[in-house]
Motif scaffolding. Structure first.
Motif, mmCIF file in Angstrom:
data_model
loop_
_atom_site.group_PDB
_atom_site.id
_atom_site.type_symbol
_atom_site.label_atom_id
_atom_site.label_comp_id
_atom_site.label_asym_id
_atom_site.label_seq_id
_atom_site.Cartn_x
_atom_site.Cartn_y
_atom_site.Cartn_z
ATOM 1 N N VAL A 1 48.175 50.761 37.847
ATOM 2 C CA VAL A 1 49.343 50.523 38.684
ATOM 3 C C VAL A 1 49.395 51.539 39.822
ATOM 4 C CG1 VAL A 1 51.876 50.477 38.701
ATOM 5 C CG2 VAL A 1 50.608 49.445 36.807
ATOM 6 N N GLY A 2 48.949 52.778 39.573
ATOM 7 C CA GLY A 2 48.942 53.770 40.637
ATOM 8 C C GLY A 2 48.371 55.098 40.181
ATOM 9 N N GLU B 1 42.119 51.575 42.106
ATOM 10 C CA GLU B 1 42.855 50.697 43.009
ATOM 11 C C GLU B 1 43.860 49.890 42.205
ATOM 12 O OE1 GLU B 1 42.166 47.150 46.333
ATOM 13 O OE2 GLU B 1 40.438 48.151 45.405
ATOM 14 N N PRO B 2 45.148 49.913 42.582
ATOM 15 C CA PRO B 2 46.141 49.140 41.850
ATOM 16 C C PRO B 2 45.728 47.681 41.715
ATOM 17 C CG PRO B 2 47.226 50.614 43.385
ATOM 18 C CD PRO B 2 45.759 50.724 43.663
ATOM 19 N N ALA B 3 45.898 47.141 40.504
ATOM 20 C CA ALA B 3 45.539 45.779 40.090
ATOM 21 C C ALA B 3 44.163 45.708 39.451
ATOM 22 C CB ALA B 3 45.655 44.761 41.219
ATOM 23 N N SER B 4 43.393 46.813 39.411
ATOM 24 C CA SER B 4 42.134 46.823 38.662
ATOM 25 C C SER B 4 42.457 46.648 37.183
ATOM 26 C CB SER B 4 41.395 48.144 38.870
ATOM 27 O OG SER B 4 41.137 48.377 40.240
ATOM 28 N N LEU B 5 41.706 45.781 36.502
ATOM 29 C CA LEU B 5 42.045 45.398 35.127
ATOM 30 C C LEU B 5 40.803 45.465 34.240
ATOM 31 C CD1 LEU B 5 44.084 44.186 33.075
ATOM 32 C CD2 LEU B 5 43.452 41.917 33.953
ATOM 33 N N LEU B 6 40.856 46.316 33.218
ATOM 34 C CA LEU B 6 39.753 46.457 32.266
ATOM 35 C C LEU B 6 40.144 45.797 30.952
ATOM 36 C CD1 LEU B 6 36.983 47.678 31.541
ATOM 37 C CD2 LEU B 6 38.203 49.759 30.837
ATOM 38 N N LEU B 7 39.266 44.935 30.435
ATOM 39 C CA LEU B 7 39.506 44.179 29.213
ATOM 40 C C LEU B 7 38.422 44.505 28.203
ATOM 41 C CD1 LEU B 7 39.836 40.713 30.997
ATOM 42 C CD2 LEU B 7 41.757 42.168 30.333
ATOM 43 N N SER B 8 38.788 44.544 26.910
ATOM 44 C CA SER B 8 37.757 44.713 25.882
ATOM 45 C C SER B 8 38.193 44.073 24.569
ATOM 46 C CB SER B 8 37.415 46.188 25.658
ATOM 47 O OG SER B 8 38.546 46.946 25.292
ATOM 48 N N ASP B 9 37.173 43.656 23.812
ATOM 49 C CA ASP B 9 37.366 43.081 22.484
ATOM 50 C C ASP B 9 37.562 44.242 21.511
ATOM 51 O OD1 ASP B 9 37.158 41.951 19.980
ATOM 52 O OD2 ASP B 9 35.364 40.778 20.420
#
Length: 256
Positions: A189-190, A216-224
């Motif tokens: 977010v920041g 950078e705001p809106a970068s999204l990391l996903l993991s199982d």
């Protein structure tokens, strides 16, 4: 594809992936094959159809967080709130659930296993924010790569980690860990005056699957979360005379 990737693969889902929006399809395919996926900020913003104005407004919710007394007791300056939603991917329905203590299950975070932690609830404004709803709905769609749940429980944690002037802040004082869920996500977010805060995802045996500084705001990391471990390196002030902060939204999903 190496052996660690093969155990995630489900070729039968490939047709389903192709029917999804591009951002969702890419995330689902990557999660199914490797257990991790990084969505760049530009991709997330394009998927939501949002611009800088929406993300700047969304970030103001992080000015209304409460002190995390459990982290403070271990020397970490962290602010947060907590809430839960039920997510139905088939309809896009999102329902806020009653506020309860936060409990992490066995074989997850080693610092707080089976400890009831009481956090202030999400503010009404944050819980109703359209951008929050977009994020959680996206995660419900993506999580379908890992389980065919008809409904997901999304646990929502807005965090601010602070590094005091000349010091450091610990986003994950527990080190590499699981959250005991199906899908775990971290949305930047920041950041302000901060260096460090590198997010990494590992196999249980130790090799690193991905490592990136979400800057950078809106970068999204996903993991199982069932098959990986994750952690974040400390943050420190760029200007040692001033504090640093890192604001993220951590959201986890488990089948209802």
């Amino acid at each position: 594809m190496d052996e660690s990737a093969e155990r995630f693969q489900d070729p039968a889902q490939s047709t389903v992936f192709q029917e999804c929006p591009p951002a969702v399809a890419a995330a689902r395919e990557s999660l199914a094959s490797t257990g991790v996926h990084l969505l760049p900020a530009a991709t997330v913003k394009a998927h939501f159809g949002t611009g800088e104005e929406e993300w700047t407004r969304f970030a103001t919710h992080w000015e209304d967080l409460s002190q995390d007394r459990y982290a403070s007791a271990r020397g970490t300056c962290r602010l947060r709130r907590y809430g839960q939603f039920a997510v139905t991917p088939a309809t896009g329905e999102l329902t806020q659930l009653p506020h309860t203590p936060f409990v992490q299950p066995d074989r997850s975070n080693p610092l707080y296993v089976d400890v009831d932690r009481h956090f202030d609830p999400l503010t009404d404004a944050f819980a109703a924010d359209p951008l929050l709803h977009s994020v959680v709905t996206l995660l419900g769609d993506v999580a379908g790569a890992l389980d065919s749940a008809a409904c997901w429980i999304a646990k929502v944690h807005p965090f601010r980690v602070v590094a005091r002037a000349g010091g450091e802040g610990q986003p994950t004082p527990e080190g590499r860990h699981r959250d005991g869920v199906t899908l775990v996500s971290s949305l930047l977010v920041g950041r302000n005056n901060a260096t460090g805060g590198r997010s990494s995802v590992f196999t249980p045996e130790g090799p690193e699957l991905v490592s990136a500084t979400l800057d950078e705001p809106a970068s999204l990391l996903l993991s199982d979360d069932r098959h990986t471990l994750h952690g974040v390196s400390p943050i420190r002030p760029l200007d040692a005379s001033r504090p640093a902060r890192r604001d993220v939204l951590v959201t986890t999903l488990t089948p209802a």
